[in-house]
Design a protein around this motif. Structure first.
Motif, PDB file in Angstrom:
ATOM      1  N   ILE A  31      78.862 -48.555 -75.360  1.00  0.00           N
ATOM      2  CA  ILE A  31      77.945 -47.570 -74.774  1.00  0.00           C
ATOM      3  C   ILE A  31      76.850 -48.234 -73.945  1.00  0.00           C
ATOM      4  CG2 ILE A  31      76.269 -45.736 -75.275  1.00  0.00           C
ATOM      5  CD1 ILE A  31      77.999 -45.048 -77.734  1.00  0.00           C
ATOM      6  N   ALA A  84      70.761 -39.840 -70.385  1.00  0.00           N
ATOM      7  CA  ALA A  84      71.976 -39.140 -69.944  1.00  0.00           C
ATOM      8  C   ALA A  84      73.225 -39.837 -70.479  1.00  0.00           C
ATOM      9  CB  ALA A  84      72.016 -39.063 -68.420  1.00  0.00           C
ATOM     10  N   LEU A  85      73.224 -41.162 -70.483  1.00  0.00           N
ATOM     11  CA  LEU A  85      74.345 -41.925 -71.027  1.00  0.00           C
ATOM     12  C   LEU A  85      74.537 -41.625 -72.513  1.00  0.00           C
ATOM     13  CD1 LEU A  85      76.420 -44.309 -70.480  1.00  0.00           C
ATOM     14  CD2 LEU A  85      74.633 -45.783 -71.418  1.00  0.00           C
ATOM     15  N   CYS A  86      73.437 -41.587 -73.246  1.00  0.00           N
ATOM     16  CA  CYS A  86      73.514 -41.261 -74.677  1.00  0.00           C
ATOM     17  C   CYS A  86      74.086 -39.868 -74.885  1.00  0.00           C
ATOM     18  CB  CYS A  86      72.132 -41.374 -75.319  1.00  0.00           C
ATOM     19  SG  CYS A  86      71.548 -43.057 -75.550  1.00  0.00           S
ATOM     20  N   ARG A  87      73.666 -38.933 -74.086  1.00  0.00           N
ATOM     21  CA  ARG A  87      74.185 -37.556 -74.214  1.00  0.00           C
ATOM     22  C   ARG A  87      75.682 -37.515 -73.924  1.00  0.00           C
ATOM     23  NH1 ARG A  87      70.105 -33.396 -74.368  1.00  0.00           N
ATOM     24  NH2 ARG A  87      71.954 -32.113 -74.521  1.00  0.00           N
ATOM     25  N   ARG A  88      76.120 -38.228 -72.876  1.00  0.00           N
ATOM     26  CA  ARG A  88      77.555 -38.249 -72.529  1.00  0.00           C
ATOM     27  C   ARG A  88      78.395 -38.816 -73.661  1.00  0.00           C
ATOM     28  NH1 ARG A  88      75.791 -39.968 -67.585  1.00  0.00           N
ATOM     29  NH2 ARG A  88      76.461 -42.105 -67.911  1.00  0.00           N
ATOM     30  N   HIS A  89      77.852 -39.806 -74.367  1.00  0.00           N
ATOM     31  CA  HIS A  89      78.591 -40.447 -75.463  1.00  0.00           C
ATOM     32  C   HIS A  89      78.306 -39.800 -76.813  1.00  0.00           C
ATOM     33  CE1 HIS A  89      80.504 -43.802 -73.371  1.00  0.00           C
ATOM     34  NE2 HIS A  89      79.466 -43.752 -72.559  1.00  0.00           N
ATOM     35  N   GLU A  90      77.585 -38.676 -76.795  1.00  0.00           N
ATOM     36  CA  GLU A  90      77.265 -37.920 -78.004  1.00  0.00           C
ATOM     37  C   GLU A  90      76.552 -38.760 -79.058  1.00  0.00           C
ATOM     38  OE1 GLU A  90      80.918 -36.002 -79.160  1.00  0.00           O
ATOM     39  OE2 GLU A  90      80.833 -34.651 -77.432  1.00  0.00           O
TER      40      GLU A  90
END
Length: 128
Positions: A31, A84-90
């Protein structure tokens, strides 16, 4: 204070206790782009991960219980993109992205072991 005047301090790195060191490695590598630069033990019980100027030390602690406080603070150049990256990777978000009154735009996430990482970026000061 004069007793330490001639002592230079080097890096200090967060030590994160994890139940499964390989799962933790995969989380931070896949991630966030950290890379393993050192490991020790057979089975592996300690690992160092690096990305840019950031460094994480993972320690295998099979009975680890997640803390209810932040264990590390990470400064980044683009907190909105990382959020945003954290959100995409849940990735589990503990505190949503917001501007803080102490001059940081910040959020807090938890890794698979519940270790809370506070992520921040200085808010630019408006010039008038």
């Amino acid at each position: 204070m004069s007793d330490i005047a001639g002592i230079g301090f080097g890096r200090i790195a967060a030590m994160l206790p994890v139940k499964d060191i390989h799962k933790a490695h995969d989380f931070y590598a896949e991630i966030f782009g950290f890379r393993k630069v050192f490991e020790n033990g057979n089975p592996v019980g300690f690992m160092i991960l690096k990305r840019d100027r950031a460094e994480l030390h993972l320690t295998l602690q099979p009975t680890h219980r997640n803390p209810s406080f932040n264990v590390a603070h990470l400064m980044v150049d683009d907190v909105d993109a990382l959020f945003a990256l954290c959100r995409r990777h849940e990735v589990r978000i503990i505190k949503k992205l917001q501007d803080k009154d102490y001059g940081l735009r910040a959020f807090v996430f938890a890794d698979p072991d519940g270790n809370r990482i506070d992520v921040g970026q200085p808010i630019p000061v408006a010039r008038g």
